[in-house]
Design a protein around this motif. Structure first.
Motif, PDB file in Angstrom:
ATOM      1  N   SER A  23      -2.990 -14.758  12.600  1.00 21.31           N
ATOM      2  CA  SER A  23      -2.114 -14.267  11.539  1.00 21.31           C
ATOM      3  C   SER A  23      -2.641 -12.948  10.968  1.00 21.31           C
ATOM      4  N   ILE A  24      -3.946 -12.880  10.761  1.00 23.97           N
ATOM      5  CA  ILE A  24      -4.550 -11.649  10.218  1.00 23.97           C
ATOM      6  C   ILE A  24      -4.437 -10.503  11.229  1.00 23.97           C
ATOM      7  N   GLU A  25      -4.790 -10.803  12.469  1.00 22.69           N
ATOM      8  CA  GLU A  25      -4.759  -9.740  13.493  1.00 22.69           C
ATOM      9  C   GLU A  25      -3.343  -9.224  13.706  1.00 22.69           C
ATOM     10  N   LYS A  26      -2.382 -10.146  13.685  1.00 21.75           N
ATOM     11  CA  LYS A  26      -0.978  -9.719  13.861  1.00 21.75           C
ATOM     12  C   LYS A  26      -0.529  -8.884  12.685  1.00 21.75           C
ATOM     13  N   ALA A  27      -0.930  -9.272  11.485  1.00 25.65           N
ATOM     14  CA  ALA A  27      -0.534  -8.519  10.286  1.00 25.65           C
ATOM     15  C   ALA A  27      -1.094  -7.098  10.345  1.00 25.65           C
ATOM     16  N   VAL A  28      -2.347  -6.961  10.779  1.00 25.24           N
ATOM     17  CA  VAL A  28      -2.949  -5.624  10.898  1.00 25.24           C
ATOM     18  C   VAL A  28      -2.140  -4.780  11.889  1.00 25.24           C
ATOM     19  N   ALA A  29      -1.826  -5.371  13.047  1.00 28.04           N
ATOM     20  CA  ALA A  29      -1.077  -4.630  14.064  1.00 28.04           C
ATOM     21  C   ALA A  29       0.299  -4.222  13.542  1.00 28.04           C
ATOM     22  N   GLU A  30       0.959  -5.138  12.816  1.00 27.68           N
ATOM     23  CA  GLU A  30       2.302  -4.839  12.289  1.00 27.68           C
ATOM     24  C   GLU A  30       2.271  -3.718  11.264  1.00 27.68           C
ATOM     25  N   VAL A  31       1.278  -3.770  10.397  1.00 21.89           N
ATOM     26  CA  VAL A  31       1.165  -2.737   9.356  1.00 21.89           C
ATOM     27  C   VAL A  31       0.920  -1.371   9.999  1.00 21.89           C
ATOM     28  N   LEU A  32       0.103  -1.355  11.040  1.00 24.07           N
ATOM     29  CA  LEU A  32      -0.156  -0.085  11.743  1.00 24.07           C
ATOM     30  C   LEU A  32       1.095   0.379  12.485  1.00 24.07           C
ATOM     31  N   ASP A  33       1.762  -0.578  13.140  1.00 23.92           N
ATOM     32  CA  ASP A  33       2.992  -0.227  13.869  1.00 23.92           C
ATOM     33  C   ASP A  33       4.033   0.370  12.931  1.00 23.92           C
ATOM     34  N   ALA A  34       4.041  -0.116  11.696  1.00 22.17           N
ATOM     35  CA  ALA A  34       5.018   0.390  10.719  1.00 22.17           C
ATOM     36  C   ALA A  34       4.629   1.786  10.224  1.00 22.17           C
ATOM     37  N   GLY A  35       3.478   2.285  10.685  1.00 22.35           N
ATOM     38  CA  GLY A  35       3.112   3.673  10.381  1.00 22.35           C
ATOM     39  C   GLY A  35       2.167   3.854   9.203  1.00 22.35           C
ATOM     40  N   HIS A  36       1.702   2.753   8.596  1.00 22.53           N
ATOM     41  CA  HIS A  36       0.794   2.898   7.454  1.00 22.53           C
ATOM     42  C   HIS A  36      -0.610   3.246   7.933  1.00 22.53           C
ATOM     43  N   ARG A  37      -1.219   4.219   7.273  1.00 26.57           N
ATOM     44  CA  ARG A  37      -2.537   4.696   7.693  1.00 26.57           C
ATOM     45  C   ARG A  37      -3.422   4.996   6.488  1.00 26.57           C
ATOM     46  N   THR A  38      -4.701   4.645   6.580  1.00 28.90           N
ATOM     47  CA  THR A  38      -5.673   5.201   5.638  1.00 28.90           C
ATOM     48  C   THR A  38      -6.071   6.571   6.205  1.00 28.90           C
TER      49      THR A  38
ATOM     50  N   ALA B 118      -5.167   8.628   9.836  1.00 27.55           N
ATOM     51  CA  ALA B 118      -3.879   9.308   9.649  1.00 27.55           C
ATOM     52  C   ALA B 118      -3.895  10.667  10.341  1.00 27.55           C
ATOM     53  N   VAL B 119      -2.843  10.971  11.097  1.00 27.27           N
ATOM     54  CA  VAL B 119      -2.741  12.298  11.689  1.00 27.27           C
ATOM     55  C   VAL B 119      -2.282  13.259  10.591  1.00 27.27           C
ATOM     56  N   ASP B 120      -1.299  12.796   9.785  1.00 24.38           N
ATOM     57  CA  ASP B 120      -0.856  13.581   8.631  1.00 24.38           C
ATOM     58  C   ASP B 120      -1.553  13.008   7.385  1.00 24.38           C
ATOM     59  N   LYS B 121      -2.631  13.672   6.964  1.00 24.51           N
ATOM     60  CA  LYS B 121      -3.477  13.132   5.878  1.00 24.51           C
ATOM     61  C   LYS B 121      -2.718  12.986   4.555  1.00 24.51           C
ATOM     62  N   SER B 122      -1.659  13.804   4.375  1.00 29.36           N
ATOM     63  CA  SER B 122      -0.964  13.783   3.079  1.00 29.36           C
ATOM     64  C   SER B 122      -0.192  12.470   2.875  1.00 29.36           C
ATOM     65  N   SER B 123       0.096  11.769   3.987  1.00 29.63           N
ATOM     66  CA  SER B 123       0.849  10.517   3.831  1.00 29.63           C
ATOM     67  C   SER B 123      -0.078   9.299   3.826  1.00 29.63           C
ATOM     68  N   ALA B 124      -1.391   9.527   3.815  1.00 28.62           N
ATOM     69  CA  ALA B 124      -2.330   8.397   3.906  1.00 28.62           C
ATOM     70  C   ALA B 124      -2.291   7.529   2.646  1.00 28.62           C
ATOM     71  N   ILE B 125      -2.524   6.230   2.848  1.00 31.46           N
ATOM     72  CA  ILE B 125      -2.580   5.304   1.711  1.00 31.46           C
ATOM     73  C   ILE B 125      -4.041   4.919   1.442  1.00 31.46           C
ATOM     74  N   GLY B 126      -4.283   4.305   0.304  1.00 35.06           N
ATOM     75  CA  GLY B 126      -5.640   3.972  -0.110  1.00 35.06           C
ATOM     76  C   GLY B 126      -6.092   2.591   0.375  1.00 35.06           C
ATOM     77  N   THR B 127      -7.339   2.278   0.060  1.00 32.52           N
ATOM     78  CA  THR B 127      -7.966   1.010   0.444  1.00 32.52           C
ATOM     79  C   THR B 127      -7.153  -0.181  -0.076  1.00 32.52           C
ATOM     80  N   ILE B 128      -6.825  -0.129  -1.361  1.00 30.75           N
ATOM     81  CA  ILE B 128      -6.152  -1.273  -2.002  1.00 30.75           C
ATOM     82  C   ILE B 128      -4.741  -1.459  -1.445  1.00 30.75           C
ATOM     83  N   ALA B 129      -4.034  -0.338  -1.269  1.00 31.93           N
ATOM     84  CA  ALA B 129      -2.667  -0.430  -0.735  1.00 31.93           C
ATOM     85  C   ALA B 129      -2.689  -1.018   0.675  1.00 31.93           C
ATOM     86  N   MET B 130      -3.673  -0.612   1.483  1.00 28.84           N
ATOM     87  CA  MET B 130      -3.768  -1.142   2.851  1.00 28.84           C
ATOM     88  C   MET B 130      -4.037  -2.645   2.813  1.00 28.84           C
ATOM     89  N   GLY B 131      -4.952  -3.059   1.949  1.00 28.41           N
ATOM     90  CA  GLY B 131      -5.243  -4.498   1.819  1.00 28.41           C
ATOM     91  C   GLY B 131      -4.012  -5.273   1.386  1.00 28.41           C
TER      92      GLY B 131
END
Ligand code: IPM
Ligand code: MG
Length: 358
Positions: free
Chosen positions: A318-333, A337-350
């Motif tokens: 469940s955890i591994e799938k959630a990580v993959a899904e969040v990344l697939d949806a384009g969320h990046r710390t 992040a290739v585009d640093k301006s759209s990066a999210i923080g530690t807490i938002a990623m968690g």
């Protein structure tokens, strides 16, 4: 009701507390979703323990770990303690805890997430399909051999010795073969047998033990060549087993295949189910306290813990799938992040990972 599992939590220094806080949220969510029960106990370790207790590994911290079923570790170290004498360095605490808990085997998986291929410095077509694990011997070799300085006719000399017993090699090599049997059944044993006596013994043991695992395809690779092959043909590796210092170096190299060391989890195991789980990255003091760190390596370390120490494969999935899904949806710390301006923080990623777990 599920049995209560005790987890010693060592947040440590730098970004350690931030990434561990996100991993603890994931543990909490695992309890809610799957009915498992965890009891966490926090303990001081590393630089913060030097500051507060005068030693990187206080006795009470060791006891908290010894009384637990598993340990979750953030990271230790920082410039503040870098010029301290060896016994007052966080790294000495790390070596001490590995030895005291009998954690002779360090597993460092390096998996290239498809959607992160562009974050690596290597060409995507070279990385395609890379999914390997470095099995590093953790309580022997040059890290723990005799060290001293002496005066010679030519001035002061420093000596580090690399020693291995047959038993120390055999237990880690058997574990690597067993891991390979559960994966793609390929094992690369890495040594420097053309030069080092300890490597010649290593290779002898590997050859003898291999007879018990005829289904595993074995190759011997010299460490310098392995460093090269990891960049040339990373996807051809499945399990790599090697001694302490070679494993230290090669696992950092393998980590970079994935684009960011901020993604990699690790497990340190002994003979039983007890394990210490930690991200491969360090304490990153330059970004500490700024909500910038990538918590994924620590969160994936929790997944490893659930799978390997507790046998909770459903929760780990469940955890591994959630990580993959969040990344697939384009969320990046920002580290991935290739585009640093759209990066999210530690807490938002968690939070996103917690919210995505099913
Ligand atoms: C690691 C680290 C440690 C090691 C240091 C911090 C002592 O580099 O876990 O890979 O060399 O084992
Ligand atoms: Mg290292």
């Amino acid at each position: 009701m599920a049995e209560v599992k005790k987890i010693a939590v060592i947040a440590g220094d730098g970004i350690g507390p931030e990434v561990v806080a996100e991993a603890e949220k994931v543990l909490k969510r695992t309890e809610e979703l799957f009915g498992y029960r965890f009891e966490t106990e926090h303990a001081l370790f590393g630089g913060i323990a030097i500051d507060e207790k005068g030693t990187p590994l206080p006795q009470e911290t060791l006891e908290v770990c010894q009384n637990a079923d598993a340990v979750l570790l953030g990271a230790v170290g920082g410039p503040k303690w870098d010029s301290n004498p060896a016994e007052l360095r966080p790294e000495t605490g790390l070596l001490g805890i590995r030895k005291a808990l009998g954690l002779f085997s360090n597993l460092r998986p390096a998996v290239v997430f498809d959607c992160l291929k562009d974050a690596s410095t290597l060409k995507p077509e070279v990385l395609e399909g890379t999914d390997l694990i470095v099995v590093r011997e953790l309580t022997g070799g040059i890290y723990f051999g005799e060290k001293y300085r002496r005066e010679t006719e030519n001035g002061q000399q420093a000596v580090d010795t690399c020693a291995y017993t047959v038993n120390e090699v055999e237990r880690i090599v058997r574990q690597a073969f067993e891991i390979a049997q559960k994966r793609r059944k390929k094992l690369a044993s890495v040594d420097k047998a053309n030069v080092l006596e300890s490597s010649r013994l290593w290779r002898e043991v590997v050859i003898r033990v291999a007879a018990d695992y005829p289904d595993v395809e074995l190759e011997h690779v010299l460490v310098d060549n392995c460093a090269m092959q990891l960049l040339r043909r990373p996807s051809s590796f499945d399990v790599i087993v090697t001694e302490n210092m070679f494993g230290d170096i090669l696992s950092d190299e393998a980590a970079m295949l994935t684009g960011s060391i901020g993604m990699l989890s690790s497990a340190s195991l002994g003979a039983g189910s007890f394990g210490l789980y930690e991200p491969v990255h360090g304490s990153a003091p330059d970004i500490a306290g700024q909500n910038l760190a990538n918590p994924i390596a620590t969160i994936l370390s929790v997944a490893l813990m659930l799978r390997m120490t507790f046998g909770y494969a459903d929760a780990a999935d469940s955890i591994e799938k959630a990580v993959a899904e969040v990344l697939d949806a384009g969320h990046r710390t920002s580290d991935i992040a290739v585009d640093k301006s759209s990066a999210i923080g530690t807490i938002a990623m968690g939070d996103l990972i917690v919210a995505t777990m099913k």
